[in-house]
Design a protein around this motif. Structure first.
Motif, PDB file in Angstrom:
ATOM      1  N   ILE A 112      16.505  35.870  -4.723  1.00 36.17           N
ATOM      2  CA  ILE A 112      15.446  35.222  -4.462  1.00 36.17           C
ATOM      3  C   ILE A 112      16.028  33.664  -4.672  1.00 36.17           C
ATOM      4  N   ALA A 113      15.655  32.907  -3.490  1.00 37.46           N
ATOM      5  CA  ALA A 113      16.265  31.577  -3.598  1.00 37.46           C
ATOM      6  C   ALA A 113      15.503  30.615  -4.498  1.00 37.46           C
ATOM      7  N   ILE A 114      16.165  29.829  -5.173  1.00 29.61           N
ATOM      8  CA  ILE A 114      15.587  29.045  -6.146  1.00 29.61           C
ATOM      9  C   ILE A 114      14.666  27.957  -5.656  1.00 29.61           C
ATOM     10  N   LYS A 115      15.119  27.371  -4.448  1.00 27.04           N
ATOM     11  CA  LYS A 115      14.423  26.395  -3.694  1.00 27.04           C
ATOM     12  C   LYS A 115      13.792  27.006  -2.504  1.00 27.04           C
ATOM     13  N   PRO A 116      12.739  26.283  -2.104  1.00 25.24           N
ATOM     14  CA  PRO A 116      11.856  25.470  -3.040  1.00 25.24           C
ATOM     15  C   PRO A 116      11.111  26.262  -4.335  1.00 25.24           C
ATOM     16  N   VAL A 117      10.978  25.468  -5.294  1.00 26.49           N
ATOM     17  CA  VAL A 117      10.604  26.047  -6.630  1.00 26.49           C
ATOM     18  C   VAL A 117       9.466  26.727  -6.694  1.00 26.49           C
ATOM     19  N   ALA A 118       8.283  26.341  -5.895  1.00 26.03           N
ATOM     20  CA  ALA A 118       6.982  26.799  -5.713  1.00 26.03           C
ATOM     21  C   ALA A 118       7.115  28.290  -5.231  1.00 26.03           C
ATOM     22  N   ALA A 119       7.869  28.690  -4.083  1.00 21.68           N
ATOM     23  CA  ALA A 119       8.364  29.887  -3.587  1.00 21.68           C
ATOM     24  C   ALA A 119       8.959  30.641  -4.410  1.00 21.68           C
ATOM     25  N   PHE A 120       9.851  29.935  -5.062  1.00 24.27           N
ATOM     26  CA  PHE A 120      10.710  31.057  -6.111  1.00 24.27           C
ATOM     27  C   PHE A 120       9.635  31.686  -7.287  1.00 24.27           C
ATOM     28  N   LEU A 121       9.067  30.690  -7.772  1.00 24.04           N
ATOM     29  CA  LEU A 121       8.107  31.073  -8.841  1.00 24.04           C
ATOM     30  C   LEU A 121       7.092  32.129  -8.419  1.00 24.04           C
ATOM     31  N   GLU A 181       0.821  -1.118   0.062  1.00 27.13           N
ATOM     32  CA  GLU A 181       0.033   0.073  -0.033  1.00 27.13           C
ATOM     33  C   GLU A 181       0.715   1.104  -0.029  1.00 27.13           C
ATOM     34  N   ILE A 182       0.906   1.890  -1.011  1.00 30.91           N
ATOM     35  CA  ILE A 182       1.880   2.963  -1.245  1.00 30.91           C
ATOM     36  C   ILE A 182       1.130   4.570  -1.228  1.00 30.91           C
ATOM     37  N   THR A 183       1.658   5.330  -0.380  1.00 32.38           N
ATOM     38  CA  THR A 183       1.060   6.619  -0.164  1.00 32.38           C
ATOM     39  C   THR A 183       2.139   7.754  -0.492  1.00 32.38           C
ATOM     40  N   LEU A 184       1.743   8.768  -1.278  1.00 34.04           N
ATOM     41  CA  LEU A 184       2.623  10.021  -1.593  1.00 34.04           C
ATOM     42  C   LEU A 184       2.230  11.022  -0.885  1.00 34.04           C
ATOM     43  N   VAL A 185       2.697  11.810  -0.033  1.00 37.67           N
ATOM     44  CA  VAL A 185       2.237  13.100   0.433  1.00 37.67           C
ATOM     45  C   VAL A 185       3.209  14.082   0.097  1.00 37.67           C
ATOM     46  N   ASN A 186       2.569  15.006  -0.320  1.00 36.80           N
ATOM     47  CA  ASN A 186       3.249  16.144  -0.988  1.00 36.80           C
ATOM     48  C   ASN A 186       2.415  17.389  -0.822  1.00 36.80           C
ATOM     49  N   PRO A 187       2.939  18.823  -0.428  1.00 41.74           N
ATOM     50  CA  PRO A 187       2.179  19.894  -0.209  1.00 41.74           C
ATOM     51  C   PRO A 187       2.004  20.501  -1.792  1.00 41.74           C
ATOM     52  N   GLY A 188       0.695  20.222  -2.368  1.00 42.31           N
ATOM     53  CA  GLY A 188       0.637  20.615  -3.791  1.00 42.31           C
ATOM     54  C   GLY A 188       0.566  19.409  -4.773  1.00 42.31           C
ATOM     55  N   ARG A 189       0.076  19.540  -5.843  1.00 35.96           N
ATOM     56  CA  ARG A 189      -0.338  18.582  -6.570  1.00 35.96           C
ATOM     57  C   ARG A 189       0.771  18.545  -7.686  1.00 35.96           C
ATOM     58  N   HIS A 190       1.800  19.508  -7.729  1.00 40.20           N
ATOM     59  CA  HIS A 190       2.985  19.484  -9.045  1.00 40.20           C
ATOM     60  C   HIS A 190       4.153  19.322  -8.240  1.00 40.20           C
ATOM     61  N   ALA A 191       5.198  18.771  -9.062  1.00 39.95           N
ATOM     62  CA  ALA A 191       6.753  18.648  -8.555  1.00 39.95           C
ATOM     63  C   ALA A 191       7.334  19.211  -9.886  1.00 39.95           C
ATOM     64  N   ALA A 192       8.215  20.079  -9.316  1.00 39.20           N
ATOM     65  CA  ALA A 192       8.766  21.059 -10.631  1.00 39.20           C
ATOM     66  C   ALA A 192       9.962  20.052 -11.007  1.00 39.20           C
ATOM     67  N   TYR A 193      10.387  20.113 -12.509  1.00 37.57           N
ATOM     68  CA  TYR A 193      11.514  19.595 -12.847  1.00 37.57           C
ATOM     69  C   TYR A 193      12.699  20.879 -12.926  1.00 37.57           C
ATOM     70  N   SER A 194      13.462  20.860 -11.948  1.00 43.99           N
ATOM     71  CA  SER A 194      14.290  22.074 -11.810  1.00 43.99           C
ATOM     72  C   SER A 194      15.260  22.232 -12.915  1.00 43.99           C
ATOM     73  N   GLY A 195      15.572  20.988 -13.792  1.00 42.90           N
ATOM     74  CA  GLY A 195      16.470  21.166 -14.804  1.00 42.90           C
ATOM     75  C   GLY A 195      15.750  22.263 -15.842  1.00 42.90           C
TER      76      GLY A 195
END
Length: 147
Positions: free
Chosen positions: A122-131, A29-43
């Motif tokens: 502006i710090a790049i990480k976390p990406v959501a805060a940067f954007l 049984e696998i559970t992924l927890v993340n604040p927000g539905r998107h993960a940035a591809y930082s490259g």
């Protein structure tokens, strides 16, 4: 049934989910927890800033990926871990138990020790805060340059 709890939608967890989608993990049984539905591809972040890519092209939509991997997606942050009881409490108050825990939440740089960074950078990480900061800064710059 073994419970795998994955905290964070970082690159390693995205790849693990992709592999589980290709070859499901039986008896888990696998559970992924993340604040927000998107993960940035930082490259691809420089291309996003330059206008070469859209947000959607540079981000992984985690809920559909989790579904393909047979995992549950939870939009939340881990607030506390109890390793003795193998339990994570989320900021929503939900408590999740696990047999195996993997943490891939990304990094947040400490910029306070570098003179001038907090005022001029502006710090790049976390990406959501940067954007968000980047969009606000660009909007402010456009407004100030129009006067």
């Amino acid at each position: 049934m073994k419970k795998l709890l994955m905290l964070g939608g970082g690159h390693a967890h995205v790849e693990v989910l992709r592999q589980f989608a290709l070859q499901p993990l039986a008896g888990a049984e696998i559970t992924l927890v993340n604040p927000g539905r998107h993960a940035a591809y930082s490259g691809m972040l420089p291309g996003l800033i330059a206008g070469h890519y859209t947000f959607e092209e540079c981000h992984i939509n985690l809920p559909p990926l989790a579904r393909r991997a047979g995992a549950r997606f939870v939009d939340a942050r881990a607030a506390a871990l109890n390793a003795d009881d193998r339990m994570a409490r989320l900021d929503s108050g939900e408590e999740l138990t696990y047999d195996m825990l993997s943490i891939d939440v990304g990094s947040t740089p400490i910029v306070g020790g570098v003179p001038g960074v907090a005022e001029h950078g502006i710090a790049i990480k976390p990406v959501a805060a940067f954007l968000q900061a980047w969009a606000t800064d660009r909007k402010s710059t456009r407004l100030n340059s129009s006067h």
